[in-house]
Design a protein around this motif. Structure first.
Motif, PDB file in Angstrom:
ATOM      1  N   PRO A 118       0.805  -1.232   0.000  1.00  0.00           N
ATOM      2  CA  PRO A 118       0.000   0.000   0.000  1.00  0.00           C
ATOM      3  C   PRO A 118       0.838   1.281   0.000  1.00  0.00           C
ATOM      4  N   ILE A 119       1.983   1.300   0.693  1.00  0.00           N
ATOM      5  CA  ILE A 119       2.768   2.536   0.755  1.00  0.00           C
ATOM      6  C   ILE A 119       3.443   2.856  -0.576  1.00  0.00           C
ATOM      7  N   HIS A 120       3.453   1.878  -1.480  1.00  0.00           N
ATOM      8  CA  HIS A 120       4.091   2.100  -2.774  1.00  0.00           C
ATOM      9  C   HIS A 120       3.082   2.454  -3.863  1.00  0.00           C
ATOM     10  N   ARG A 121       1.795   2.290  -3.581  1.00  0.00           N
ATOM     11  CA  ARG A 121       0.799   2.516  -4.634  1.00  0.00           C
ATOM     12  C   ARG A 121       0.693   3.980  -5.029  1.00  0.00           C
ATOM     13  N   GLN A 122       1.101   4.879  -4.151  1.00  0.00           N
ATOM     14  CA  GLN A 122       1.032   6.295  -4.494  1.00  0.00           C
ATOM     15  C   GLN A 122       1.939   6.627  -5.676  1.00  0.00           C
ATOM     16  N   SER A 123       2.955   5.786  -5.916  1.00  0.00           N
ATOM     17  CA  SER A 123       3.839   6.016  -7.060  1.00  0.00           C
ATOM     18  C   SER A 123       3.085   5.879  -8.377  1.00  0.00           C
ATOM     19  N   LEU A 124       2.021   5.071  -8.398  1.00  0.00           N
ATOM     20  CA  LEU A 124       1.257   4.875  -9.633  1.00  0.00           C
ATOM     21  C   LEU A 124       0.680   6.187 -10.143  1.00  0.00           C
TER      22      LEU A 124
END
Length: 392
Positions: free
Chosen positions: A217-223
């Motif tokens: 979840p903490i990496h989805r903002q990169s999308l």
């Protein structure tokens, strides 16, 4: 039927039979070793006939024989009654037929599993007779799947007639070589059937690998911060991007809410080409590049993805996410991420390319409902139409 003819049938050799006597001839050819559903129980059957669906295979080209091993692989994985329609040079209004069995190697201690292949041949003046020849051959209460392998616009009336009878349509058109018009007709939602492009299933591993980059979840903002995508591919015609690469771009655009902008272009690039398109993404303008190079002699003629790279505007600087094959023919893909909060150690996973037969088998076995495919289709058609126009 003589034992020699029955053996030839079980070995996959085509046995000519009268069109009106196909089912009766099949009953005799199977012989006492075959176990039919609802038929007599055999204590030790040597052959078990299995039919999960009616598979109508269109191959109205001179190279129809080239599809035979693909059909056998598909039927081996998805047992069915395969009805193959082929173009013949016979004049007049006549449909000829031959039958054969398609058998797979049995497991130790198990009977051999076989299915049926019925080949119907018609000349150009008799193509309209094929739907009427096919209908009596369909196994009752089983779905009909249409596997279409040539440009449907060339025989549109026949395509639509058979599509109306089908519960699923699977397009297996050349890549490269299939036009946007062919895809638009074959994937027309007004046909009323579930239509799929077999090339889409060549992305199974790539879609999984891209999605796994952003599982946490903490990496989805990169999308939402992606500003550039580069896809590298090989094709027998490197002057234009293969459909396989455009499907990957279309999937990304549909899933991440990009909007097409401007007019894509194709430019020569060494011994290949570069296709460029622009989208409006959540982070602003997004630039797509598809670099296509020539296939080498040691690779199969099917287009192959070499890698995909995504870059994003991170809060702490640029972020990059790359998937790339360790070599053009390798089944291994290297995963490399350069972004804050990610493990920076490159990882290698096994993700072999699916050959045409296994793409078709996947299309038959997976669910009829595929929202990502349906969302990506308009983007694929937009990209393909502009790639065609730019290449002219």
């Amino acid at each position: 039927m003589s034992e020699a003819i029955s053996d030839a049938f079980l070995e996959g050799q085509g046995i000519p039979v009268p069109l009106a006597q196909i089912d009766a001839s099949l009953e005799k050819l199977w012989g006492p070793a075959a176990e039919r559903v609802g038929g007599p129980e055999l204590e030790n059957p040597t052959v078990t006939r299995v039919v999960l669906a009616n598979l109508v295979v269109e191959r109205l080209t001179p190279d129809a024989g080239a599809l035979r091993p693909v059909v056998e692989t598909v039927v081996g994985q998805f047992p069915c009654r395969a009805i193959v329609i082929r173009l013949s040079e016979e004049p007049g209004r006549k449909v000829s037929a031959e039958v054969s069995a398609v058998c797979t190697l049995p497991e130790p201690g198990s009977p051999q599993v076989c299915s049926e292949r019925i080949v119907l041949k018609a000349g150009r003046d008799a193509l309209d007779l094929l739907p009427g020849a096919i209908r009596p051959l369909l196994e009752a209460e089983l779905p009909m799947v249409l596997w279409w392998t040539t440009d449907p616009t060339e025989h549109e009336e026949l395509f639509r007639d058979l599509a109306d009878e089908s519960s699923r349509i699977m397009l297996d058109l050349p890549d490269p070589g299939a036009s946007a018009a062919a895809l638009r007709l074959g994937l027309d939602p007004d046909l009323g059937s579930c239509s799929r492009d077999a090339v889409w299933y060549g992305l199974i591993h790539w879609r999984e690998l891209v999605a796994q980059l952003f599982d946490c979840p903490i990496h989805r903002q990169s999308l939402g911060r992606i500003d550039a995508v580069r896809i590298d591919a090989l094709s027998s015609d490197p002057s234009t991007p293969p459909r396989l690469a455009l499907w990957l771009a279309a999937w990304l655009a549909a899933q991440l809410g990009w909007t097409p902008e401007g007019t894509p272009e194709v430019a020569p690039d060494g011994d290949g080409s570069t296709f460029r398109a622009t989208f409006n993404a959540p982070a602003g303008p997004l630039f797509l590049e598809v670099h296509t190079g020539p296939l080498t002699a040691d690779l199969t003629p099917t287009p192959r993805l070499l890698g995909v790279a995504l870059s994003a505007r991170g809060e702490s600087g640029p972020e990059s996410f790359r998937l790339e094959r360790t070599s053009p023919g390798s089944p291994d893909v290297r995963i490399h991420v350069d972004a804050p909060g990610y493990c920076r150690i490159p990882n290698i996973v096994h993700a072999d390319a699916l050959d045409p037969a296994h793409r078709v088998a996947a299309a038959l076995e997976l669910s009829r409902f595929d929202p990502p495919f349906e969302k990506a289709t308009p983007f694929l058609l937009w990209l393909l139409e502009h790639a065609e126009a730019a290449a002219r």
